[in-house]
Scaffold this motif. Structure first.
Motif, PDB file in Angstrom:
ATOM      1  N   ILE A  56      26.597 114.473  -2.862  1.00  0.00           N
ATOM      2  CA  ILE A  56      26.143 113.117  -2.547  1.00  0.00           C
ATOM      3  C   ILE A  56      26.842 112.107  -3.448  1.00  0.00           C
ATOM      4  O   ILE A  56      27.321 111.064  -2.996  1.00  0.00           O
ATOM      5  N   ALA A  57      26.894 112.408  -4.754  1.00  0.00           N
ATOM      6  CA  ALA A  57      27.604 111.526  -5.683  1.00  0.00           C
ATOM      7  C   ALA A  57      29.082 111.459  -5.340  1.00  0.00           C
ATOM      8  O   ALA A  57      29.718 110.394  -5.427  1.00  0.00           O
ATOM      9  N   PHE A  58      29.647 112.594  -4.942  1.00  0.00           N
ATOM     10  CA  PHE A  58      31.058 112.646  -4.559  1.00  0.00           C
ATOM     11  C   PHE A  58      31.326 111.704  -3.382  1.00  0.00           C
ATOM     12  O   PHE A  58      32.230 110.870  -3.417  1.00  0.00           O
ATOM     13  N   ILE A  59      30.513 111.817  -2.340  1.00  0.00           N
ATOM     14  CA  ILE A  59      30.707 110.998  -1.146  1.00  0.00           C
ATOM     15  C   ILE A  59      30.525 109.521  -1.467  1.00  0.00           C
ATOM     16  O   ILE A  59      31.315 108.667  -1.022  1.00  0.00           O
ATOM     17  N   ALA A  60      29.503 109.186  -2.264  1.00  0.00           N
ATOM     18  CA  ALA A  60      29.257 107.786  -2.615  1.00  0.00           C
ATOM     19  C   ALA A  60      30.438 107.209  -3.382  1.00  0.00           C
ATOM     20  O   ALA A  60      30.869 106.068  -3.132  1.00  0.00           O
ATOM     21  N   GLY A  61      30.974 107.972  -4.317  1.00  0.00           N
ATOM     22  CA  GLY A  61      32.144 107.502  -5.068  1.00  0.00           C
ATOM     23  C   GLY A  61      33.333 107.248  -4.176  1.00  0.00           C
ATOM     24  O   GLY A  61      34.053 106.251  -4.339  1.00  0.00           O
ATOM     25  N   LEU A  62      33.551 108.122  -3.202  1.00  0.00           N
ATOM     26  CA  LEU A  62      34.674 107.942  -2.269  1.00  0.00           C
ATOM     27  C   LEU A  62      34.497 106.691  -1.421  1.00  0.00           C
ATOM     28  O   LEU A  62      35.473 105.981  -1.138  1.00  0.00           O
ATOM     29  N   PHE A  63      33.285 106.408  -1.004  1.00  0.00           N
ATOM     30  CA  PHE A  63      33.030 105.194  -0.227  1.00  0.00           C
ATOM     31  C   PHE A  63      33.370 103.944  -1.040  1.00  0.00           C
ATOM     32  O   PHE A  63      33.932 102.979  -0.517  1.00  0.00           O
ATOM     33  N   ILE A  64      33.023 103.951  -2.329  1.00  0.00           N
ATOM     34  CA  ILE A  64      33.308 102.787  -3.174  1.00  0.00           C
ATOM     35  C   ILE A  64      34.813 102.623  -3.372  1.00  0.00           C
ATOM     36  O   ILE A  64      35.337 101.502  -3.323  1.00  0.00           O
ATOM     37  N   VAL A  65      35.522 103.718  -3.578  1.00  0.00           N
ATOM     38  CA  VAL A  65      36.986 103.647  -3.705  1.00  0.00           C
ATOM     39  C   VAL A  65      37.601 103.106  -2.423  1.00  0.00           C
ATOM     40  O   VAL A  65      38.503 102.256  -2.447  1.00  0.00           O
ATOM     41  N   SER A  66      37.100 103.574  -1.277  1.00  0.00           N
ATOM     42  CA  SER A  66      37.583 103.082   0.010  1.00  0.00           C
ATOM     43  C   SER A  66      37.359 101.588   0.155  1.00  0.00           C
ATOM     44  O   SER A  66      38.244 100.850   0.608  1.00  0.00           O
ATOM     45  N   GLU A  67      36.172 101.121  -0.241  1.00  0.00           N
ATOM     46  CA  GLU A  67      35.880  99.694  -0.152  1.00  0.00           C
ATOM     47  C   GLU A  67      36.788  98.893  -1.075  1.00  0.00           C
ATOM     48  O   GLU A  67      37.234  97.787  -0.729  1.00  0.00           O
ATOM     49  N   GLY A  68      37.092  99.442  -2.243  1.00  0.00           N
ATOM     50  CA  GLY A  68      38.002  98.759  -3.156  1.00  0.00           C
ATOM     51  C   GLY A  68      39.383  98.564  -2.559  1.00  0.00           C
ATOM     52  O   GLY A  68      39.982  97.487  -2.661  1.00  0.00           O
ATOM     53  N   LEU A  69      39.909  99.598  -1.925  1.00  0.00           N
ATOM     54  CA  LEU A  69      41.216  99.484  -1.268  1.00  0.00           C
ATOM     55  C   LEU A  69      41.173  98.473  -0.146  1.00  0.00           C
ATOM     56  O   LEU A  69      42.130  97.714   0.069  1.00  0.00           O
ATOM     57  N   ASN A  70      40.073  98.439   0.574  1.00  0.00           N
ATOM     58  CA  ASN A  70      39.931  97.509   1.694  1.00  0.00           C
ATOM     59  C   ASN A  70      39.824  96.069   1.201  1.00  0.00           C
ATOM     60  O   ASN A  70      40.511  95.175   1.690  1.00  0.00           O
ATOM     61  N   VAL A  71      38.969  95.838   0.207  1.00  0.00           N
ATOM     62  CA  VAL A  71      38.782  94.488  -0.322  1.00  0.00           C
ATOM     63  C   VAL A  71      40.069  93.978  -0.966  1.00  0.00           C
ATOM     64  O   VAL A  71      40.410  92.795  -0.845  1.00  0.00           O
ATOM     65  N   ALA A  72      40.789  94.857  -1.643  1.00  0.00           N
ATOM     66  CA  ALA A  72      42.031  94.452  -2.296  1.00  0.00           C
ATOM     67  C   ALA A  72      43.150  94.171  -1.301  1.00  0.00           C
ATOM     68  O   ALA A  72      44.201  93.647  -1.680  1.00  0.00           O
ATOM     69  N   GLY A  73      42.934  94.518  -0.045  1.00  0.00           N
ATOM     70  CA  GLY A  73      43.925  94.220   0.989  1.00  0.00           C
ATOM     71  C   GLY A  73      45.020  95.245   1.135  1.00  0.00           C
ATOM     72  O   GLY A  73      45.991  95.018   1.852  1.00  0.00           O
ATOM     73  N   VAL A  74      44.864  96.394   0.483  1.00  0.00           N
ATOM     74  CA  VAL A  74      45.916  97.415   0.541  1.00  0.00           C
ATOM     75  C   VAL A  74      46.083  97.945   1.959  1.00  0.00           C
ATOM     76  O   VAL A  74      47.208  98.111   2.455  1.00  0.00           O
ATOM     77  N   THR A  75      44.968  98.213   2.640  1.00  0.00           N
ATOM     78  CA  THR A  75      45.059  98.773   3.990  1.00  0.00           C
ATOM     79  C   THR A  75      45.647  97.765   4.975  1.00  0.00           C
ATOM     80  O   THR A  75      46.452  98.128   5.838  1.00  0.00           O
ATOM     81  N   THR A  76      45.255  96.491   4.860  1.00  0.00           N
ATOM     82  CA  THR A  76      45.808  95.480   5.758  1.00  0.00           C
ATOM     83  C   THR A  76      47.292  95.289   5.512  1.00  0.00           C
ATOM     84  O   THR A  76      48.077  95.127   6.454  1.00  0.00           O
ATOM     85  N   TRP A  77      47.682  95.302   4.253  1.00  0.00           N
ATOM     86  CA  TRP A  77      49.113  95.177   3.922  1.00  0.00           C
ATOM     87  C   TRP A  77      49.902  96.324   4.551  1.00  0.00           C
ATOM     88  O   TRP A  77      50.989  96.107   5.111  1.00  0.00           O
ATOM     89  N   ALA A  78      49.364  97.538   4.465  1.00  0.00           N
ATOM     90  CA  ALA A  78      50.049  98.681   5.069  1.00  0.00           C
ATOM     91  C   ALA A  78      50.194  98.486   6.575  1.00  0.00           C
ATOM     92  O   ALA A  78      51.244  98.792   7.160  1.00  0.00           O
TER      93      ALA A  78
END
Length: 518
Positions: A56-78
């Motif tokens: 559960i902690a593993f999955i929650a951490g991955l969701f936060i990392v994913s949100e960080g990449l999204n908010v930072a615009g990395v995925t849109t830039w790609a």
């Protein structure tokens, strides 16, 4: 009544309720554990034990990392880089889109990749005068294939890896999934390119996402500004006063800072016309153009009552200024997490939680954004279903179902894989594929023991089958995301989905036992 019988009855009720879809899936998942306690199968201390599981902690951490990449615009830039390099050739653009979707799904989950790329893909299709329906579904399906490229791509990968270790085998390595993931991605792209034109509908969706790529130029022209109001560090937002806004009656003027001091009013319009540079008294329906840092815009507008935001600052920034100030830090956190997971220097759950915390400490995202990025439905389903999964193993219910599968498909290892694949892929079209995996995993482990085959190929077969959620729009959130933008109907999914399920079946039954011998 034996504990095994009670577990089977609870399992049957859970499946029916999932398919019925009239109760929140979270209630069904947690309710299954409570029902087992009420029937005397589980002690009270085990009812919520799933919430303390490291996965559960593993999955929650991955969701936060994913949100960080999204908010930072990395995925849109790609995505924007893809659009520039793919040009206006439809087939080349389709292949490039699916490759990017698969890679992003490996990093930020299939749902995250679909959500990040979908607006860009639909707009590209419209610009090229193509129906968005020819690209939206392939985007989601490529993401499903990409979810089997690395360990952290989906919670199911974590579940089957842990189950393999619990059953006496070994957990899967971080990149070990790519042995099946790469063939699945290649086959998914090839089938879509060859058959997509005949199997995908040609429809126009009822609505299209806004194209905010030229938002700065649009604002500058509309409000007659001397320069564009949107830069890498500063953004702008339009807000409209509601009839009972507390701002009605205030005296304001262009250049005036707001009460917080974080935003500045650039322009004021009423009925589509500028009110000039002099102080004016605000009235309902007035439009204000305000400027400030991107963080201040999101923070202040979210707490300001009595206004309607025309375009969310986060959505504007991701399209207009994709690589935000936190992009480098977000990328560094992702790379560090992958290194920790691949080398096994620290436990996976700790690595994911530390990476998620790093996204917050380095100010890539706020706590509010971190909470927003977590799919609480996924966490509750996994945590709520873990006690049922454990009870099925301990009570012998999993052994009973495993024996039925072995009896139906024979004692051959490959036939066992076929039976488990069909069971998983059938359930996965009508209920969450994560819930499906939690149901089938204990059955698969018991069946492997009864037949006398290794547990790794059995678990990987279940993982591949769970990813083959192509036949209905309700199979996964990603399938549902593309339904409206692509203009799809319920019956459109199985047309392209069936050939893809056949390919996943071939990989699960023929390739998996070669890579992980039975």
């Amino acid at each position: 009544m034996s504990d095994a019988t009670i577990c089977l009855l609870v399992l049957a009720v859970v499946i029916v309720l999932f398919v019925w879809n009239q109760l929140p899936v979270e209630i069904v998942a947690v309710g299954s554990a409570i029902a087992l306690w009420a029937a005397g199968v589980l002690p009270a201390g085990d009812v919520f034990a799933g919430f303390g599981d490291p996965v559960i902690a593993f999955i929650a951490g991955l969701f936060i990392v994913s949100e960080g990449l999204n908010v930072a615009g990395v995925t849109t830039w790609a995505g924007q880089q893809l659009a520039r390099r793919a040009g206006d050739q439809p087939r080349r653009l389709l292949v490039a889109t699916m490759v990017l979707a698969a890679l992003l799904a490996a990093l930020i989950s299939v749902n995250g990749a679909t959500a990040a790329l979908l607006p860009m893909v639909v707009l590209l299709a419209v610009r090229l005068r193509r129906s968005p329906s020819t690209m939206a579904m392939p985007l989601a399906f490529a993401g499903h294939a990409g979810s089997l490229l690395v360990l952290t791509a989906t919670p199911i990968n974590l579940l089957i890896s842990q189950a393999a270790a619990d059953a006496g085998g070994r957990p899967f390595g971080f990149f070990e999934y790519a042995q099946v993931g790469i063939p699945l991605v290649i086959g998914t792209i090839a089938i879509t390119v060859l058959l997509g034109a005949r199997l995908l509908p040609q429809r126009t969706p009822r609505s299209l996402p806004p194209d905010l790529g030229g938002h700065a130029r649009t604002l500058a022209q509309h409000y007659q500004l001397n320069q564009k109001p949107i830069t890498k560090s500063l953004g702008a937002a339009e807000v409209i006063l509601t009839p009972r806004s507390p701002l009605v009656g205030d005296r304001v003027y262009p250049g005036m800072p707001t009460d917080s001091g974080e935003l500045v009013i650039l322009a004021i319009h009423r009925a589509g016309e500028s009110l000039g540079e002099d102080p004016v008294t605000l009235a309902p329906g007035d439009t204000l153009l305000v400027q400030g840092s991107w963080q201040a815009l999101e923070r202040q507008i979210s707490v300001e009552g009595g206004v309607v935001v025309v375009d969310a600052p986060a959505a504007v920034r991701r399209q207009a200024i994709p690589l935000g100030p936190g992009a480098a830090r977000a990328t560094a956190v992702l790379v560090a997490m992958i290194i920790l997971l691949a080398t096994g220097l620290i436990p996976p759950a700790i690595a994911a939680v530390v990476a998620g915390g790093a996204m917050i400490v380095t100010r890539v995202i706020t706590m509010r954004q971190a909470y927003h990025g977590i799919s609480w439905t996924t966490l509750v389903i996994v945590a709520g279903m873990i006690p049922l999964s454990v009870a099925m193993q301990q009570s012998g219910a999993a052994d009973t179902l495993a024996h039925l599968i072995v009896t139906a498909f024979g004692a051959s290892g490959m036939l066992l894989l076929l039976g488990l694949f069909l069971l998983t892929v059938t359930l996965g079209q009508v209920i969450s594929n994560t819930a499906t995996a939690l149901i089938v995993i204990p059955i698969g482990a018991a069946a492997a023991g009864e037949v006398g085959v290794a547990v790794q190929p059995v678990m990987m077969c279940i993982g591949v089958a769970a990813a083959a959620s192509f036949l209905t729009p309700i199979a996964t959130a990603a399938n549902l995301m593309v339904k409206e933008p692509g203009g799809y109907r319920f019956g459109d999914y199985w047309r392209l989905g069936l050939p893809l399920v056949a390919w996943f079946l071939a990989v699960a039954v023929l390739l998996v036992p070669v890579l992980w011998p039975l």
